[in-house]
Design a protein around this motif. Structure first.
Motif, PDB file in Angstrom:
ATOM      1  N   PHE A 141       1.010  -0.994  -0.149  1.00 22.20           N
ATOM      2  CA  PHE A 141       0.213  -0.466   0.227  1.00 22.20           C
ATOM      3  C   PHE A 141       0.905   1.257  -0.235  1.00 22.20           C
ATOM      4  O   PHE A 141       1.404   1.054   0.384  1.00 22.20           O
ATOM      5  N   THR A 142       0.085   2.402  -0.163  1.00 21.98           N
ATOM      6  CA  THR A 142       0.934   3.346  -0.220  1.00 21.98           C
ATOM      7  C   THR A 142       1.362   3.952   1.245  1.00 21.98           C
ATOM      8  O   THR A 142       2.343   4.716   1.094  1.00 21.98           O
ATOM      9  N   GLY A 143       0.901   4.103   2.355  1.00 22.33           N
ATOM     10  CA  GLY A 143       1.586   4.926   3.152  1.00 22.33           C
ATOM     11  C   GLY A 143       1.052   5.833   3.935  1.00 22.33           C
ATOM     12  O   GLY A 143       0.450   6.404   2.963  1.00 22.33           O
ATOM     13  N   GLY A 144       1.742   6.327   4.380  1.00 23.30           N
ATOM     14  CA  GLY A 144       1.592   8.087   4.486  1.00 23.30           C
ATOM     15  C   GLY A 144       1.864   8.529   6.264  1.00 23.30           C
ATOM     16  O   GLY A 144       1.987   7.638   6.413  1.00 23.30           O
ATOM     17  N   ALA A 145       1.272   9.526   5.915  1.00 22.66           N
ATOM     18  CA  ALA A 145       1.437   9.716   7.229  1.00 22.66           C
ATOM     19  C   ALA A 145       0.456   8.875   8.744  1.00 22.66           C
ATOM     20  O   ALA A 145       1.005   9.839  10.034  1.00 22.66           O
ATOM     21  N   PHE A 146      -0.157   8.253   8.104  1.00 27.89           N
ATOM     22  CA  PHE A 146      -1.307   8.082   9.232  1.00 27.89           C
ATOM     23  C   PHE A 146      -1.090   6.580   9.464  1.00 27.89           C
ATOM     24  O   PHE A 146      -1.923   5.840  10.259  1.00 27.89           O
ATOM     25  N   ALA A 147      -0.062   5.832   9.356  1.00 30.77           N
ATOM     26  CA  ALA A 147       0.125   4.279   8.968  1.00 30.77           C
ATOM     27  C   ALA A 147       1.454   4.753  10.037  1.00 30.77           C
ATOM     28  O   ALA A 147       1.964   5.039  10.045  1.00 30.77           O
ATOM     29  N   GLY A 148       1.212   3.447  10.527  1.00 27.11           N
ATOM     30  CA  GLY A 148       2.167   3.342  11.566  1.00 27.11           C
ATOM     31  C   GLY A 148       1.473   2.226  12.768  1.00 27.11           C
ATOM     32  O   GLY A 148       0.514   1.840  13.157  1.00 27.11           O
ATOM     33  N   PHE A 149       2.894   2.250  13.808  1.00 30.08           N
ATOM     34  CA  PHE A 149       2.179   1.625  14.862  1.00 30.08           C
ATOM     35  C   PHE A 149       2.685   2.571  16.496  1.00 30.08           C
ATOM     36  O   PHE A 149       3.478   2.691  16.714  1.00 30.08           O
ATOM     37  N   ALA A 150       1.342   2.064  17.138  1.00 31.62           N
ATOM     38  CA  ALA A 150       1.519   3.294  18.758  1.00 31.62           C
ATOM     39  C   ALA A 150       1.724   1.961  19.429  1.00 31.62           C
ATOM     40  O   ALA A 150      -0.196   1.607  19.597  1.00 31.62           O
ATOM     41  N   THR A 151       2.098   1.661  20.085  1.00 34.38           N
ATOM     42  CA  THR A 151       1.958   0.168  20.790  1.00 34.38           C
ATOM     43  C   THR A 151       2.787   1.232  22.175  1.00 34.38           C
ATOM     44  O   THR A 151       3.682   1.925  22.193  1.00 34.38           O
ATOM     45  N   GLY A 152       2.228   0.727  23.786  1.00 36.22           N
ATOM     46  CA  GLY A 152       1.887   0.461  24.825  1.00 36.22           C
ATOM     47  C   GLY A 152       2.447  -0.868  25.854  1.00 36.22           C
ATOM     48  O   GLY A 152       1.582  -1.712  25.199  1.00 36.22           O
ATOM     49  N   CYS A 153       3.312  -0.754  26.352  1.00 34.51           N
ATOM     50  CA  CYS A 153       3.776  -2.438  26.832  1.00 34.51           C
ATOM     51  C   CYS A 153       4.252  -2.494  28.792  1.00 34.51           C
ATOM     52  O   CYS A 153       3.966  -1.012  29.252  1.00 34.51           O
ATOM     53  N   GLU A 154       3.152  -3.020  29.582  1.00 33.93           N
ATOM     54  CA  GLU A 154       3.491  -3.112  30.505  1.00 33.93           C
ATOM     55  C   GLU A 154       3.003  -4.648  31.193  1.00 33.93           C
ATOM     56  O   GLU A 154       3.409  -6.189  30.336  1.00 33.93           O
ATOM     57  N   PHE A 155       3.523  -4.703  32.855  1.00 32.10           N
ATOM     58  CA  PHE A 155       3.768  -6.140  33.314  1.00 32.10           C
ATOM     59  C   PHE A 155       2.154  -6.066  33.852  1.00 32.10           C
ATOM     60  O   PHE A 155       1.942  -5.399  34.701  1.00 32.10           O
ATOM     61  N   LEU A 156       1.548  -6.959  33.462  1.00 29.66           N
ATOM     62  CA  LEU A 156      -0.016  -7.094  33.828  1.00 29.66           C
ATOM     63  C   LEU A 156      -0.047  -8.683  34.818  1.00 29.66           C
ATOM     64  O   LEU A 156       0.939  -9.487  35.028  1.00 29.66           O
ATOM     65  N   PRO A 157      -1.090  -8.405  35.565  1.00 32.60           N
ATOM     66  CA  PRO A 157      -1.439  -9.500  36.717  1.00 32.60           C
ATOM     67  C   PRO A 157      -2.210 -10.670  36.158  1.00 32.60           C
ATOM     68  O   PRO A 157      -2.724 -10.753  35.320  1.00 32.60           O
ATOM     69  N   GLY A 158      -2.366 -11.645  36.984  1.00 32.40           N
ATOM     70  CA  GLY A 158      -3.057 -12.832  36.392  1.00 32.40           C
ATOM     71  C   GLY A 158      -4.528 -13.137  37.117  1.00 32.40           C
ATOM     72  O   GLY A 158      -5.598 -13.659  35.979  1.00 32.40           O
ATOM     73  N   SER A 159      -3.937 -12.835  38.008  1.00 34.56           N
ATOM     74  CA  SER A 159      -5.717 -12.276  38.703  1.00 34.56           C
ATOM     75  C   SER A 159      -5.485 -11.469  39.617  1.00 34.56           C
ATOM     76  O   SER A 159      -4.905 -10.242  39.795  1.00 34.56           O
ATOM     77  N   ARG A 160      -7.078 -10.288  39.807  1.00 37.79           N
ATOM     78  CA  ARG A 160      -6.766  -9.497  41.078  1.00 37.79           C
ATOM     79  C   ARG A 160      -6.091  -9.862  42.301  1.00 37.79           C
ATOM     80  O   ARG A 160      -5.674  -8.647  43.075  1.00 37.79           O
ATOM     81  N   GLU A 161      -5.930 -10.802  42.106  1.00 34.86           N
ATOM     82  CA  GLU A 161      -5.086 -11.328  44.659  1.00 34.86           C
ATOM     83  C   GLU A 161      -3.767 -11.322  43.431  1.00 34.86           C
ATOM     84  O   GLU A 161      -2.662 -11.705  44.726  1.00 34.86           O
ATOM     85  N   SER A 162      -2.863 -11.192  42.407  1.00 35.79           N
ATOM     86  CA  SER A 162      -1.778 -11.555  42.242  1.00 35.79           C
ATOM     87  C   SER A 162      -1.086 -10.370  41.073  1.00 35.79           C
ATOM     88  O   SER A 162      -1.772  -8.872  41.660  1.00 35.79           O
ATOM     89  N   TRP A 163       0.231  -9.889  40.604  1.00 37.24           N
ATOM     90  CA  TRP A 163       0.792  -8.889  40.125  1.00 37.24           C
ATOM     91  C   TRP A 163       1.864  -9.516  39.375  1.00 37.24           C
ATOM     92  O   TRP A 163       2.640 -10.170  39.283  1.00 37.24           O
ATOM     93  N   ALA A 164       2.435  -8.281  38.485  1.00 36.65           N
ATOM     94  CA  ALA A 164       3.262  -8.869  37.813  1.00 36.65           C
ATOM     95  C   ALA A 164       3.349  -9.819  36.715  1.00 36.65           C
ATOM     96  O   ALA A 164       4.282 -10.395  37.281  1.00 36.65           O
ATOM     97  N   ASP A 165       2.475 -10.724  36.244  1.00 38.63           N
ATOM     98  CA  ASP A 165       2.862 -12.157  35.872  1.00 38.63           C
ATOM     99  C   ASP A 165       2.961 -12.296  34.229  1.00 38.63           C
ATOM    100  O   ASP A 165       3.841 -13.549  34.555  1.00 38.63           O
ATOM    101  N   SER A 166       2.569 -11.276  33.553  1.00 39.67           N
ATOM    102  CA  SER A 166       3.287 -11.493  32.399  1.00 39.67           C
ATOM    103  C   SER A 166       3.328  -9.623  31.958  1.00 39.67           C
ATOM    104  O   SER A 166       2.662  -9.212  32.314  1.00 39.67           O
ATOM    105  N   TYR A 167       3.764 -10.098  30.922  1.00 37.25           N
ATOM    106  CA  TYR A 167       4.905  -8.853  30.022  1.00 37.25           C
ATOM    107  C   TYR A 167       3.447  -8.773  28.343  1.00 37.25           C
ATOM    108  O   TYR A 167       3.480 -10.211  28.063  1.00 37.25           O
TER     109      TYR A 167
END
Length: 293
Positions: A141-167
């Motif tokens: 495709f031609t692409g353009g100013a609005f083509a691309g990736f806006a990405t955010g990453c973080e560590f996520l909990p596996g449950s309400r009682e957990s913390w930072a189980d996966s990325y």
């Protein structure tokens, strides 16, 4: 993730040009760095991570765009690690304080991700292969100013009682062909991933959203049609999206043109090809996923 957070993360990564290798314990300054350096298992895991990172960077020699993507990816992971594991005494770790064990798992998991080879090409690292696949698809495709990736990453909990189980990484993938912009936005909430698809036309230099749909019950939007699953008779594009609908209309300039962790290798789908090549899609048939085009 809020677009403001994604833009801030992108700006931070853009300012960090050097690769991120293993910790130099002689220069340890933060609580997490001291915690790693004080543990033989964590220090060994960090060294293995640095080695895996060096190997995948070497594999990208000669491709400046992929090399820069890998550097940004590792900087992003380190920033997420430092945020999630900043304080070994944080209340999130509970009475048994599993900080060291979870951090060890996080480092080993990252090492495995960097070293993973592509199923399609066992001689190629998976992250590199996915980036090349993204590039191959967008090159149609031609692409353009609005083509691309806006990405955010973080560590996520596996449950309400957990913390930072996966990325995990989420955000918006936008593709442009002439004045048509088609986007796929993914977000994580309540231990599930939700997807929103957006169709926009560039009018007077700005993308105007003309249709949206969702996968996974995201909000009040229409369910996206799927040729392989016709059980939802009400699945169709919403041709009257709300003003300010998330997706292509929010896409800022200077987006990353490849980002293997953003996904997208699976975006070569009938609906997306139809969206980018048929200016009447999906208005002519709002129940179509593009498979009949």
């Amino acid at each position: 993730m809020p677009m403001k957070s994604l833009l801030l993360a992108a700006a931070t990564l853009a300012a960090l040009a050097t690769p991120a290798h293993a910790i130099d314990c002689r220069k340890a300054s933060t609580a997490i760095e001291h915690g790693i350096c004080d543990s033989q298992s964590l220090k060994a895991a960090d060294a293995a991570l640095g080695q895996a990172y060096g190997q995948i960077l070497k594999a990208a020699d000669g491709d400046a765009e992929v090399h820069a993507m890998l550097v940004a990816s590792q900087k992003r992971w380190l920033a997420a690690r430092d945020e999630a594991f900043a304080d070994p005494k944080d209340e999130h770790w509970g009475d048994e304080n599993p900080w060291r064990g979870k951090l060890l798992n996080a480092i080993r998991s990252r090492t495995e991700d960097l070293g993973k080879k592509s199923a399609a090409d066992p001689k190629q690292f998976d992250l590199v292969a996915r980036a090349l696949q993204q590039r191959q698809f967008t090159a149609r495709f031609t692409g353009g100013a609005f083509a691309g990736f806006a990405t955010g990453c973080e560590f996520l909990p596996g449950s309400r009682e957990s913390w930072a189980d996966s990325y995990g990484c989420f955000g918006t993938r936008s593709y442009q062909n002439n004045n048509r912009v088609c986007s796929v936005s993914e977000d994580w909430a309540t231990y599930a991933v939700y997807e929103t698809r957006t169709v926009a036309d560039v009018v007077d230099g700005k993308p105007k959203t003309v249709a949206t749909c969702s996968v996974g019950g995201n909000g009040d939007d229409s369910a996206c049609p799927d040729a392989d699953d016709t059980s939802d008779s009400g699945a169709r594009w919403n041709l009257q999206p709300k003003a300010g609908e998330a997706g292509a209309s929010a896409a800022p300039p200077a987006l990353a043109k490849i980002d293997a962790e953003a996904g997208g290798a699976e975006d070569d789908q009938p609906w997306l090809r139809a969206c980018l090549t048929d200016t009447g899609y999906p208005a002519a048939d709002p129940t179509s996923d593009g498979s009949r085009k």
